[in-house]
Scaffold this active site. Structure first.
Site, PDB file in Angstrom:
ATOM      1  N   ARG A 167       0.819  -1.215   0.000  1.00 34.69           N
ATOM      2  CA  ARG A 167       0.000   0.000   0.000  1.00 34.69           C
ATOM      3  C   ARG A 167       0.856   1.271   0.000  1.00 34.69           C
ATOM      4  NH1 ARG A 167      -1.178   2.391   5.099  1.00 34.69           N
ATOM      5  NH2 ARG A 167      -3.410   2.600   4.733  1.00 34.69           N
ATOM      6  N   ARG A 220       4.004  17.713   7.072  1.00 35.95           N
ATOM      7  CA  ARG A 220       4.923  17.145   8.063  1.00 35.95           C
ATOM      8  C   ARG A 220       6.123  16.503   7.373  1.00 35.95           C
ATOM      9  NH1 ARG A 220       0.420  13.212   8.152  1.00 35.95           N
ATOM     10  NH2 ARG A 220       1.179  11.165   7.495  1.00 35.95           N
ATOM     11  N   ARG A 287      -5.938  13.445   9.299  1.00 38.72           N
ATOM     12  CA  ARG A 287      -4.947  13.131   8.267  1.00 38.72           C
ATOM     13  C   ARG A 287      -5.692  12.628   7.027  1.00 38.72           C
ATOM     14  NH1 ARG A 287      -2.126   8.433  10.522  1.00 38.72           N
ATOM     15  NH2 ARG A 287      -4.178   8.196  11.463  1.00 38.72           N
ATOM     16  N   ASP A 323       4.204   5.671  14.460  1.00 36.01           N
ATOM     17  CA  ASP A 323       2.752   5.795  14.496  1.00 36.01           C
ATOM     18  C   ASP A 323       2.136   4.393  14.359  1.00 36.01           C
ATOM     19  OD1 ASP A 323       4.041   5.972  11.968  1.00 36.01           O
ATOM     20  OD2 ASP A 323       2.241   6.725  11.017  1.00 36.01           O
ATOM     21  N   GLU A 526       6.864  -5.971   6.500  1.00 39.71           N
ATOM     22  CA  GLU A 526       7.117  -4.651   7.085  1.00 39.71           C
ATOM     23  C   GLU A 526       7.569  -4.764   8.535  1.00 39.71           C
ATOM     24  OE1 GLU A 526       4.582  -0.506   7.867  1.00 39.71           O
ATOM     25  OE2 GLU A 526       3.550  -2.410   7.557  1.00 39.71           O
TER      26      GLU A 526
END
Length: 573
Positions: A167, A220, A287, A323, A526
């Site tokens: 993604r 950011r 966001r 995060d 990941e």
């Protein structure tokens, strides 16, 4: 624990958000509406919010908005799955179509001198497969993005680069450091330089390196590792032209991270003031890449100021790269108690120290002794701050420092021992990565003993925290490639025999975990479950991702440094 002394409700009860906000684009605003409709239309298990913010328009925005407004909707704003999918298919190109596969310019199936220390044929064959993944992750921005940027959230970049995978279809900032380390192990020096070229182009355009190369990331940055990327490439290639090109950009980035929003002053017990850095996103709305979910978290807040403050904390946590984690929460059991902007993080300030040392080094190379001297002085000043503000002698770790509420950046805060967060996180050991610390053997040995007794060392690597919160990435039992690499490399670079032994042991555990998971699933992941060798990680608001740029990079870097003996077993013990 120190963090528990802070009430989870206090960040928002009286707060008024008055920080800077970078405007977004009309396309991003519209795609948030599309995302919200998708959220209402699909079952949660079939919904990835990012898929809809990454769509590209087939036609101009005003025509597409008009067509969207004309879709038949129920009272709660939802549409039928059939109508929604017909609309998406007619008016949009699918997410990812604006990136084009491109053959890496310097890829070879088996580069000359590739991983000479890997003697085990089984491990070597796997390493070559991981090396081959660079071809799958190589992309360039399509001509449509350059010609019609108003139709895309993807930002134009000058040269091809590497995406993390799945993604994550665009270039990301701090991921790129470990991608580059892997590319250097793969002898792909030109591709590594191209990544730096793209990041510098973002810095030149926006004044800072964006979190990622999307229009919705312009509010950011991410952990500042550009100088470290340039250093590693120069260390391999001796490319002085790259240093000359990068130095002005790095000076600009250093200025950004030392602007008022990112700095706070701490007054220590010895009457010294220390200017230190924090994460602080220029955003106070949901966001865009997770708008529908952010709004639902914020629904517990009663007024606009509380919501805006929470949204800034969400974006600032995303800027941290951690995060999300209980590390940033006043109340570890309450996600909405995020308070990242009121924390001086150990690792961010370690990255700033690294930047100061790197800039001093580069300035020497180009013959600017004044800049070199200034940044060497800054690095020594920051090292003193580490000793005064972050170091906890009893723990043998550097720990995050919580700021007092309502303080202005220009007003010094007096250091208080109770404001040190004494919870254990892997970030507490990241300063070992910096040579000013790993060259101090007694210090390294103390920190090594602390790491060994911390509870973070597990069967398959280093956990990010001791709290199993279920948050996306940065909590137990998840382990992440960047954390393994920074801590291992810091220990390994020291002169301590014990620290180097621990470094090798962690690296071997991590290599095994990646290998066994790869053999079971056919892919790199990941994140990994460090409790169980060969299991990939879980938790969070999206499914575990594969690909995967930084995991590939760290495995290849570890294999290059430590090798794998011919007769050493690679399976989980």
């Amino acid at each position: 624990m120190a963090a528990a002394n802070h009430s989870p409700s206090s960040p928002y009860s009286c707060a008024k958000d008055s920080g800077p906000v970078i405007p977004t684009t009309s396309l991003v605003t519209f795609l948030e509406r599309v995302q919200e409709t998708a959220f209402q239309t699909y079952e949660r298990s079939k919904f990835d919010h990012k898929d809809f913010i990454d769509l590209s328009l087939k036609f101009d925005l005003s025509t597409t908005v008009k067509a969207f407004d004309e879709i038949s909707k129920t009272e709660n704003g939802s549409v039928s799955t059939k109508d929604f999918e017909e609309f998406i298919g007619k008016w949009f190109k699918s997410a990812g179509e604006d990136l084009v596969y491109v053959e890496p310019m310097d890829f070879e199936t088996e580069p000359y001198g590739f991983l000479p220390k890997v003697e085990n044929p089984e491990v070597r064959a796997w390493a070559l497969e991981v090396h081959g993944l660079w071809k799958k992750l190589s992309r360039e921005v399509s001509s449509s993005v350059h010609d019609h940027p108003e139709l895309h959230t993807l930002l134009p970049l000058p040269v091809p680069g590497m995406i993390p995978g799945s993604r994550f279809r665009e270039v990301y900032y701090w991921d790129s450091y470990w991608v580059i380390r892997g590319l250097l192990a793969s002898k792909m020096h030109e591709t590594a330089k191209a990544i730096v070229t793209n990041l510098i182009s973002l810095l030149d355009t926006y004044g800072y390196v964006l979190n990622g190369a999307r229009a919705y990331y312009t509010n950011r940055s991410q952990p500042p590792l550009l100088s470290a990327m340039v250093y590693e490439i120069y260390n391999r290639t001796g490319d002085v032209d790259l240093v000359k090109k990068a130095l002005p950009a790095l000076l600009k980035e250093y200025q950004f991270w030392n602007s008022e929003i990112h700095t706070m002053i701490i007054h220590d017990a010895e009457n010294c003031n220390h200017s230190l850095n924090r994460y602080y996103a220029m955003w106070n709305k949901p966001r865009p890449e997770a708008s529908a979910i952010d709004k639902r978290f914020a629904s517990k807040f009663l007024n606009v100021n509380e919501k805006q403050k929470f949204y800034r904390e969400l974006a600032s946590t995303a800027e941290s790269g951690w995060d999300f984690s209980t590390r940033w929460m006043r109340n570890p059991s309450e996600f909405t108690s995020l308070s990242t902007t009121t924390i001086l993080p150990v690792d961010l300030n370690a990255f700033m120290l690294r930047m100061e040392l790197d800039i001093a080094f580069f300035a020497k190379i180009v013959g600017d002794d004044a800049i070199a001297e200034d940044f060497l002085t800054a690095s020594h000043t920051r090292k003193k701050a580490f000793n005064s503000v972050f170091w906890n002698e009893n723990m043998g770790q550097w720990v995050d420092y919580w700021l007092n509420y309502g303080a202005e950046p220009k007003e010094p805060q007096t250091w208080e021992a109770q404001n040190q967060n004494q919870n254990v996180f892997a970030s507490n050991f990241v300063p070992l990565w910096i040579d000013l610390f790993n060259s101090d053997t007694p210090l390294v040995e103390k920190v090594t003993r602390s790491l060994q007794s911390s509870g973070l060392l597990c069967a398959a690597g280093i956990a990010t925290s001791l709290t199993n919160s279920g948050h996306q990435c940065r909590d137990f039992p998840n382990g992440w490639a960047p954390i393994q690499h920074m801590i291992v490399e810091g220990l390994w670079r020291s002169a301590s025999t014990e620290a180097r032994k621990v470094a090798r042991d962690i690296a071997e555990r991590w290599i095994r975990a990646n290998y066994v998971a790869y053999k079971k699933t056919g892919t790199m992941h990941e994140k990994y479950n460090v409790e169980k060798c060969g299991e990939y990680g879980a938790g969070g608001i999206y499914r575990p991702q594969t690909g995967f740029g930084w995991s590939n990079g760290v495995v290849l870097t570890f294999l290059e440094e430590f090798g794998w003996p011919k007769d050493q077993n690679i399976d989980c013990n």
